[in-house]
Scaffold this motif. Structure first.
Motif, PDB file in Angstrom:
ATOM      1  N   TYR A  72      -0.756  -1.199  -5.854  1.00 39.93           N
ATOM      2  CA  TYR A  72      -1.652  -0.654  -7.102  1.00 39.93           C
ATOM      3  C   TYR A  72      -0.337  -0.952  -8.455  1.00 39.93           C
ATOM      4  O   TYR A  72      -0.465  -1.741  -9.234  1.00 39.93           O
ATOM      5  CB  TYR A  72      -2.254   0.167  -7.729  1.00 39.93           C
ATOM      6  CG  TYR A  72      -3.704  -0.516  -7.001  1.00 39.93           C
ATOM      7  CD1 TYR A  72      -4.900  -1.463  -7.800  1.00 39.93           C
ATOM      8  CD2 TYR A  72      -3.971   0.167  -6.064  1.00 39.93           C
ATOM      9  CE1 TYR A  72      -5.511  -1.589  -7.298  1.00 39.93           C
ATOM     10  CE2 TYR A  72      -5.200   0.072  -5.714  1.00 39.93           C
ATOM     11  CZ  TYR A  72      -6.158  -1.113  -6.607  1.00 39.93           C
ATOM     12  OH  TYR A  72      -7.527  -0.970  -5.479  1.00 39.93           O
ATOM     13  N   ARG A  73       0.667   0.352  -7.878  1.00 43.17           N
ATOM     14  CA  ARG A  73       1.851   0.075  -8.536  1.00 43.17           C
ATOM     15  C   ARG A  73       2.830  -1.001  -9.823  1.00 43.17           C
ATOM     16  O   ARG A  73       2.865  -1.808  -9.873  1.00 43.17           O
ATOM     17  CB  ARG A  73       2.766   1.422  -8.416  1.00 43.17           C
ATOM     18  CG  ARG A  73       3.914   1.332  -9.264  1.00 43.17           C
ATOM     19  CD  ARG A  73       5.013   2.519  -8.721  1.00 43.17           C
ATOM     20  NE  ARG A  73       5.937   2.218  -9.372  1.00 43.17           N
ATOM     21  CZ  ARG A  73       7.266   3.895  -9.847  1.00 43.17           C
ATOM     22  NH1 ARG A  73       6.894   4.298  -8.743  1.00 43.17           N
ATOM     23  NH2 ARG A  73       8.238   3.444 -10.983  1.00 43.17           N
ATOM     24  N   MET A  74       3.327  -1.613  -7.664  1.00 37.52           N
ATOM     25  CA  MET A  74       4.222  -2.692  -7.329  1.00 37.52           C
ATOM     26  C   MET A  74       3.342  -4.134  -8.228  1.00 37.52           C
ATOM     27  O   MET A  74       4.189  -4.746  -8.656  1.00 37.52           O
ATOM     28  CB  MET A  74       4.271  -3.004  -6.555  1.00 37.52           C
ATOM     29  CG  MET A  74       5.135  -1.817  -6.130  1.00 37.52           C
ATOM     30  SD  MET A  74       6.513  -2.159  -4.435  1.00 37.52           S
ATOM     31  CE  MET A  74       7.417  -3.121  -4.809  1.00 37.52           C
ATOM     32  N   SER A  75       2.293  -3.654  -7.565  1.00 43.01           N
ATOM     33  CA  SER A  75       1.232  -5.701  -8.369  1.00 43.01           C
ATOM     34  C   SER A  75       1.019  -5.389  -9.649  1.00 43.01           C
ATOM     35  O   SER A  75       1.115  -5.959 -10.168  1.00 43.01           O
ATOM     36  CB  SER A  75       0.210  -5.054  -7.622  1.00 43.01           C
ATOM     37  OG  SER A  75      -0.298  -5.075  -6.115  1.00 43.01           O
ATOM     38  N   LEU A 110      10.507  -6.436  -6.560  1.00 46.49           N
ATOM     39  CA  LEU A 110       8.686  -6.020  -6.696  1.00 46.49           C
ATOM     40  C   LEU A 110       8.032  -6.430  -5.986  1.00 46.49           C
ATOM     41  O   LEU A 110       7.173  -5.902  -5.360  1.00 46.49           O
ATOM     42  CB  LEU A 110       8.031  -5.234  -8.071  1.00 46.49           C
ATOM     43  CG  LEU A 110       9.511  -4.822  -9.112  1.00 46.49           C
ATOM     44  CD1 LEU A 110       8.528  -4.111 -10.345  1.00 46.49           C
ATOM     45  CD2 LEU A 110       8.477  -3.145  -8.879  1.00 46.49           C
ATOM     46  N   PHE A 111       7.968  -7.910  -6.189  1.00 50.40           N
ATOM     47  CA  PHE A 111       7.313  -8.694  -5.799  1.00 50.40           C
ATOM     48  C   PHE A 111       7.436  -9.341  -4.035  1.00 50.40           C
ATOM     49  O   PHE A 111       6.314  -9.112  -3.852  1.00 50.40           O
ATOM     50  CB  PHE A 111       7.507 -10.631  -6.470  1.00 50.40           C
ATOM     51  CG  PHE A 111       6.795 -11.718  -5.111  1.00 50.40           C
ATOM     52  CD1 PHE A 111       5.424 -11.780  -5.545  1.00 50.40           C
ATOM     53  CD2 PHE A 111       8.198 -12.607  -4.612  1.00 50.40           C
ATOM     54  CE1 PHE A 111       4.663 -12.930  -5.157  1.00 50.40           C
ATOM     55  CE2 PHE A 111       7.021 -13.133  -3.688  1.00 50.40           C
ATOM     56  CZ  PHE A 111       5.425 -13.797  -3.991  1.00 50.40           C
ATOM     57  N   PHE A 112       8.303  -8.632  -3.372  1.00 57.02           N
ATOM     58  CA  PHE A 112       8.932  -9.018  -2.145  1.00 57.02           C
ATOM     59  C   PHE A 112       7.713  -7.814  -1.955  1.00 57.02           C
ATOM     60  O   PHE A 112       7.515  -7.579  -0.555  1.00 57.02           O
ATOM     61  CB  PHE A 112       9.962  -9.401  -1.579  1.00 57.02           C
ATOM     62  CG  PHE A 112      10.310 -10.670  -1.361  1.00 57.02           C
ATOM     63  CD1 PHE A 112       9.937 -11.725  -1.502  1.00 57.02           C
ATOM     64  CD2 PHE A 112      11.367 -10.778  -2.691  1.00 57.02           C
ATOM     65  CE1 PHE A 112       9.840 -12.822  -1.472  1.00 57.02           C
ATOM     66  CE2 PHE A 112      12.178 -12.209  -2.862  1.00 57.02           C
ATOM     67  CZ  PHE A 112      11.164 -13.257  -1.566  1.00 57.02           C
ATOM     68  N   GLY A 113       8.568  -7.058  -2.386  1.00 62.67           N
ATOM     69  CA  GLY A 113       7.804  -5.676  -2.146  1.00 62.67           C
ATOM     70  C   GLY A 113       6.267  -4.889  -1.697  1.00 62.67           C
ATOM     71  O   GLY A 113       5.332  -4.718  -0.788  1.00 62.67           O
ATOM     72  N   VAL A 114       5.865  -5.616  -2.979  1.00 61.67           N
ATOM     73  CA  VAL A 114       4.167  -5.575  -2.914  1.00 61.67           C
ATOM     74  C   VAL A 114       3.515  -5.981  -1.777  1.00 61.67           C
ATOM     75  O   VAL A 114       2.595  -6.346  -1.057  1.00 61.67           O
ATOM     76  CB  VAL A 114       3.432  -5.762  -4.212  1.00 61.67           C
ATOM     77  CG1 VAL A 114       3.801  -6.971  -4.852  1.00 61.67           C
ATOM     78  CG2 VAL A 114       2.436  -5.672  -4.162  1.00 61.67           C
ATOM     79  N   LEU A 115       4.816  -7.852  -1.430  1.00 62.96           N
ATOM     80  CA  LEU A 115       4.340  -8.477  -1.035  1.00 62.96           C
ATOM     81  C   LEU A 115       3.847  -8.274   0.979  1.00 62.96           C
ATOM     82  O   LEU A 115       3.343  -8.310   1.616  1.00 62.96           O
ATOM     83  CB  LEU A 115       4.944 -10.042  -0.447  1.00 62.96           C
ATOM     84  CG  LEU A 115       4.765 -11.374  -0.059  1.00 62.96           C
ATOM     85  CD1 LEU A 115       3.549 -11.884   0.261  1.00 62.96           C
ATOM     86  CD2 LEU A 115       6.187 -11.671   0.358  1.00 62.96           C
ATOM     87  N   CYS A 116       4.184  -7.199   1.329  1.00 68.78           N
ATOM     88  CA  CYS A 116       5.343  -6.642   2.455  1.00 68.78           C
ATOM     89  C   CYS A 116       4.296  -5.196   2.767  1.00 68.78           C
ATOM     90  O   CYS A 116       3.108  -5.590   3.919  1.00 68.78           O
ATOM     91  CB  CYS A 116       6.484  -5.790   2.600  1.00 68.78           C
ATOM     92  SG  CYS A 116       8.205  -7.486   2.839  1.00 68.78           S
ATOM     93  N   ILE A 117       4.046  -4.680   1.631  1.00 64.69           N
ATOM     94  CA  ILE A 117       2.528  -3.958   2.036  1.00 64.69           C
ATOM     95  C   ILE A 117       1.472  -4.415   1.601  1.00 64.69           C
ATOM     96  O   ILE A 117       0.630  -4.019   2.993  1.00 64.69           O
ATOM     97  CB  ILE A 117       2.592  -3.132   0.568  1.00 64.69           C
ATOM     98  CG1 ILE A 117       3.860  -2.430   0.631  1.00 64.69           C
ATOM     99  CG2 ILE A 117       1.419  -1.883   0.767  1.00 64.69           C
ATOM    100  CD1 ILE A 117       4.200  -1.475  -1.081  1.00 64.69           C
ATOM    101  N   THR A 118       0.738  -5.929   1.809  1.00 65.28           N
ATOM    102  CA  THR A 118      -0.207  -6.525   1.328  1.00 65.28           C
ATOM    103  C   THR A 118       0.329  -7.040   2.997  1.00 65.28           C
ATOM    104  O   THR A 118      -1.275  -6.615   3.449  1.00 65.28           O
ATOM    105  CB  THR A 118      -0.128  -7.547   0.380  1.00 65.28           C
ATOM    106  OG1 THR A 118       0.342  -7.291  -0.722  1.00 65.28           O
ATOM    107  CG2 THR A 118      -1.283  -8.646   0.890  1.00 65.28           C
ATOM    108  N   ILE A 119       0.547  -7.465   3.539  1.00 64.13           N
ATOM    109  CA  ILE A 119       0.774  -7.571   4.890  1.00 64.13           C
ATOM    110  C   ILE A 119       0.345  -6.896   6.089  1.00 64.13           C
ATOM    111  O   ILE A 119      -0.239  -6.403   7.124  1.00 64.13           O
ATOM    112  CB  ILE A 119       2.167  -8.596   5.627  1.00 64.13           C
ATOM    113  CG1 ILE A 119       2.683  -9.725   4.654  1.00 64.13           C
ATOM    114  CG2 ILE A 119       2.384  -8.503   7.334  1.00 64.13           C
ATOM    115  CD1 ILE A 119       3.515 -10.270   4.129  1.00 64.13           C
ATOM    116  N   TYR A 120       0.952  -5.578   5.637  1.00 62.54           N
ATOM    117  CA  TYR A 120       0.685  -4.104   6.400  1.00 62.54           C
ATOM    118  C   TYR A 120      -0.503  -3.688   6.290  1.00 62.54           C
ATOM    119  O   TYR A 120      -1.164  -3.901   7.002  1.00 62.54           O
ATOM    120  CB  TYR A 120       1.889  -3.056   5.672  1.00 62.54           C
ATOM    121  CG  TYR A 120       1.685  -1.680   6.472  1.00 62.54           C
ATOM    122  CD1 TYR A 120       2.101  -1.630   7.325  1.00 62.54           C
ATOM    123  CD2 TYR A 120       0.539  -0.752   5.608  1.00 62.54           C
ATOM    124  CE1 TYR A 120       1.074   0.081   8.411  1.00 62.54           C
ATOM    125  CE2 TYR A 120      -0.352   0.315   6.209  1.00 62.54           C
ATOM    126  CZ  TYR A 120       0.596   0.428   7.282  1.00 62.54           C
ATOM    127  OH  TYR A 120      -0.033   2.112   7.918  1.00 62.54           O
TER     128      TYR A 120
END
Length: 304
Positions: free
Chosen positions: A39-42, A181-191
């Motif tokens: 949520y923070r990164m998104s 931030l975008f790629f960080g939240v993308l990876c968490i989303t995939i997880y």
């Protein structure tokens, strides 16, 4: 000129205070570490995109940059996950004091990327920091897991900072932040998708948590980042370094007021914390004097 400098110095203290408040918000939000970071990164990405649109900045970046930002985006995401895990299983004071070791992880990592020797002084100071952590670890055994998580987070933070020290030579701070931030939240989303973690409960957040998340992502992430970049145009790195070291102190005092007995520790903890924070501060002062001395030597050589 003097008025502008004072204004930016006060703004710097506000930014450091905000960074310290991040840990407080992490403890107040009733979410596990991974959803909290998602949520923070998104939300932070949304706020920074709006900033780009408002300031009419370009989103363009080369392919090599995207690869670099992808890797460091994963690093910063993991850093925050372990940081908030540390707070959840221990408390704000333990997490932030342990996070102060980042400067010494950086001293070990930096020579690898910048191809320089590890200085003996950095090793000695690092050993003193380990001694301070040993005191905390020994007398606050119930927080051992929190200390372990915070050490991982601290290492990842140092790695992230060193890599950004390379990237900033070619890319703007805003571009770096946005894509990381975008790629960080993308990876968490995939997880979260792979583990089937997205559910009705995942999005069922209380009103108070939404308020804290909006504050965390906007003021404590998007705004603090942009403002810190702006401040460094007017204030010397030495002043910035000294002020940033006040972050755990601000946060610990805040935590004592907000959480009360939960944040009260044994006297040995504060002794160990004093050792860690003092050595981190001393390290910054020594490094700054070295930088100033080298600059003076360069000027003297140029005059000749």
């Amino acid at each position: 000129m003097q008025e502008s400098k004072l204004k930016n110095y006060l703004l710097l203290h506000l930014i450091v205070f905000i960074w310290g408040f991040t840990a407080i918000l992490g403890a107040l939000i009733n979410l596990d570490a991974i959803p909290l970071v998602w949520y923070r990164m998104s939300l932070a990405v949304i706020f920074i995109v709006l900033y780009f649109i408002f300031r009419k900045k370009s989103f363009k970046v080369d392919k090599k940059g995207l690869v670099k930002f992808f890797v460091t985006g994963v690093v910063i995401a993991l850093h925050w996950v372990f940081f908030f895990k540390a707070i959840k299983v221990s408390n704000v004071s333990v997490a932030l004091v342990t996070m102060s070791t980042g400067a010494f992880f950086g001293a070990l990592i930096e020579p690898v990327f910048f191809r320089r020797r590890i200085k003996s002084l950095e090793i000695v100071l690092g050993l003193v920091v380990i001694f301070g952590l040993y005191i905390i670890f020994n007398f606050e055994s119930q927080y051992q897991l929190g200390i372990f998580y915070a050490l991982i987070s601290s290492f990842l933070s140092a790695l992230f900072a060193v890599l950004n020290g390379l990237f900033i030579k070619k890319y703007t701070a805003e571009i770096i932040s946005l894509y990381q931030l975008f790629f960080g939240v993308l990876c968490i989303t995939i997880y979260l998708l792979v583990t089937n973690s997205f559910s009705v409960a995942f999005f069922n957040i209380s009103t108070s948590d939404w308020m804290y998340l909006l504050l965390l992502s906007s003021i404590c992430t998007a705004y603090a980042f942009i403002a810190s970049v702006q401040v460094m145009k007017y204030i010397s790195p030495y002043t910035v370094m000294l002020t940033v070291n006040l972050e755990p102190i601000y946060a610990i005092i805040l935590a004592l007021f907000i959480f009360g007995d939960k944040e009260k520790m044994n006297p040995e903890f504060y002794f160990g914390a004093f050792i860690v924070l003092f050595v981190v501060l001393l390290n910054g002062i020594i490094k700054n004097k070295t930088v100033i001395r080298n600059k003076l030597k360069e000027k003297a050589v140029r005059k000749k």
